[in-house]
Design an enzyme around this catalytic site. Structure first.
Site, PDB file in Angstrom:
ATOM      1  N   MET A   1      13.164  -2.442  -2.037  1.00  0.00           N
ATOM      2  CA  MET A   1      14.007  -3.035  -1.025  1.00  0.00           C
ATOM      3  C   MET A   1      14.716  -1.916  -0.309  1.00  0.00           C
ATOM      4  O   MET A   1      15.179  -0.982  -0.925  1.00  0.00           O
ATOM      5  CB  MET A   1      15.005  -3.958  -1.680  1.00  0.00           C
ATOM      6  N   MET A 149       4.521  -2.333  -0.073  1.00  0.00           N
ATOM      7  CA  MET A 149       5.385  -1.530   0.796  1.00  0.00           C
ATOM      8  C   MET A 149       6.485  -0.839   0.008  1.00  0.00           C
ATOM      9  O   MET A 149       6.842   0.306   0.290  1.00  0.00           O
ATOM     10  CB  MET A 149       6.007  -2.431   1.864  1.00  0.00           C
ATOM     11  N   GLU A 150       7.033  -1.531  -0.980  1.00  0.00           N
ATOM     12  CA  GLU A 150       8.204  -1.005  -1.675  1.00  0.00           C
ATOM     13  C   GLU A 150       7.876   0.030  -2.744  1.00  0.00           C
ATOM     14  O   GLU A 150       8.637   0.973  -2.945  1.00  0.00           O
ATOM     15  CB  GLU A 150       8.986  -2.155  -2.309  1.00  0.00           C
ATOM     16  N   SER A 151       6.761  -0.151  -3.461  1.00  0.00           N
ATOM     17  CA  SER A 151       6.485   0.776  -4.568  1.00  0.00           C
ATOM     18  C   SER A 151       5.005   1.087  -4.739  1.00  0.00           C
ATOM     19  O   SER A 151       4.599   1.554  -5.792  1.00  0.00           O
ATOM     20  CB  SER A 151       7.022   0.186  -5.882  1.00  0.00           C
ATOM     21  N   TYR A 336       9.297  -2.391   9.552  1.00  0.00           N
ATOM     22  CA  TYR A 336       9.056  -2.838   8.182  1.00  0.00           C
ATOM     23  C   TYR A 336       8.545  -4.276   8.172  1.00  0.00           C
ATOM     24  O   TYR A 336       7.570  -4.593   7.483  1.00  0.00           O
ATOM     25  CB  TYR A 336      10.344  -2.738   7.366  1.00  0.00           C
TER      26      TYR A 336
END
Length: 424
Positions: A1, A149-151, A336
């Site tokens: 996030m 996208m985050e990790s 994003y």
């Protein structure tokens, strides 16, 4: 996030303070389950004077923590080995002079590799994701896209010890009060028994787990989907993290069956003053103005929509719906949201964008954005502040200036536009 400052302003609702803070008897903490979080990176040393001041600050902060429901037992257990971490301050104060263009960003965010890996994850965790989609009504591809996208699907969850990082940022950071609240939230998470301080790892600014929840968002939205008694977003098993992300989107207004957006073709002579999130019309009303789906035909009636042109008149245009705003609650940057939306579409088997990006020029850096705002305001087109952020007011001022000069009024901030203003 996304982290405020990256990212990202994050807005959260209170989930259940009682359930988040309630935990097992203090004398018998529960053992960890379902694998483990990454081992935390070592904290680099700092000078003795700084460490002493930090220890003094911690001693004073303890009373605030206790006043917010943190017990002596939790404090002593979580703070036993906390030291000042100079590395997180270095990261917090570093400001990149230049930013990526949206096309460079999306080339990475929605790469062939990320699409292929996402499809593999949809197969690998199919039963869990199907169950999550049934419960929360959020498309499993969108949940997986956020994970990617985050990790990078859990490959880069972060190995920074969260409690020392948040304590350091609360003591010495640019946004001390924000991180002080995150620190108290992190202590509440530990007190609940969901994780211990040693296994609470994540990014340098406090984002944790597969889908990078900051502590306050965890308290608001994290769920125990596996039913093992823990809301475990840190372990190798991503199920709770994926379900928590779906719960977040559901409570942020996600509408099942509605796309985040649809690529559209704008007609010749289109009034770019109508673009932006502030103008909403039905797809039928947009169609009456000549707006068509990029794949042909009119856009179905998915509800009220706005037209977004993130690269100006020379790039793709999108008709965005309420689910665009739901994703933006996770991270407010348009790039994003488009990245998550487009990646999710690719995971569903859809193709690339029909229109290509202009792929010319560099985006303005922060100093140039401030100069642009100053010159617009001086020319009589008030941007309502010079903060270096191109928001609705600045875009409106750009449109007005472009119209005054006979330029395509797309509201897009470019170096060419700044050069025109410099010559005014």
């Amino acid at each position: 996030m996304a982290i405020p400052g990256k990212i990202i302003p994050l807005t959260f609702m209170a989930f259940s303070a009682l359930s988040a803070c309630a935990g097992p008897p203090e004398s018998s903490p529960r053992p960890l389950a379902r694998g483990s979080a990454p081992v935390a990176d070592p904290i680099p040393p700092t000078d003795a004077a700084t460490e002493a001041r930090f220890e003094s600050w911690l001693a004073g902060f303890k009373s605030r923590a206790l006043a917010n429901g943190i017990t002596e037992y939790t404090w002593n257990r979580a703070m036993a080995d906390v030291r000042y971490n100079p590395k997180v301050i270095e990261r917090d104060r570093y400001q990149s002079e230049f930013t990526k263009s949206i096309w460079d960003y999306l080339d990475s965010a929605v790469s062939d590799e990320r699409v292929a890996t996402g499809k593999q994850m949809l197969r690998q965790y199919g039963p869990q994701l199907d169950a999550i989609e049934r419960k929360y009504g959020v498309d499993k591809e969108v949940v997986v896209a956020i994970w990617g996208m985050e990790s990078r699907y859990g490959a880069y969850r972060g190995k920074t010890a969260i409690i020392p990082a948040l304590a350091t940022l609360a003591y010495d950071g640019r946004r001390g009060e924000f991180f002080a609240k995150q620190l108290i939230a992190a202590l509440k998470i530990i007190q609940s028994g969901d994780v211990d301080a040693r296994h609470m790892t994540g990014s340098w600014a406090g984002a944790m787990g597969h889908t990078q929840f900051i502590p306050t968002s965890y308290l608001s939205y994290a769920v125990d989907f596996t039913g093992d008694g823990r809301r475990d977003i840190w372990s190798e098993d991503p199920t709770d993290a994926l379900a928590s992300t779906a719960a977040y989107l559901a409570r942020s207004g996600w509408s099942k069956g509605q796309p985040w957006g649809v690529e559209v073709i704008l007609p010749s002579g289109f009034d770019y003053g109508l673009t932006g999130k502030g103008t909403k019309k039905s797809p039928a009303d947009w169609a009456a103005l000549g707006v068509r789906s990029a794949t042909g035909g009119t856009v179905p009636n998915y509800g009220s929509a706005s037209i977004l042109v993130p690269a100006g008149a020379k790039g793709p245009a999108f008709m965005i719906f309420g689910n665009f705003r739901a994703i933006s609650r996770y991270n407010s940057a348009d790039s994003y949201v488009i990245g998550v939306g487009h990646l999710s579409d690719r995971l569903k088997g859809k193709g690339p964008f029909v229109q290509d990006w202009p792929r010319t020029g560099k985006p303005l850096n922060s100093k140039q954005k401030v100069e642009l705002q100053e010159r617009l305001t001086a020319a009589g087109f008030d941007t309502d502040g010079t903060d270096g952020k191109i928001g609705a007011n600045t875009s409106k001022a750009i449109v007005a200036f472009q119209k005054s000069r006979g330029l395509p009024p797309d509201g897009y901030a470019t170096l060419e536009l700044l050069q025109v203003l410099r010559g005014s």
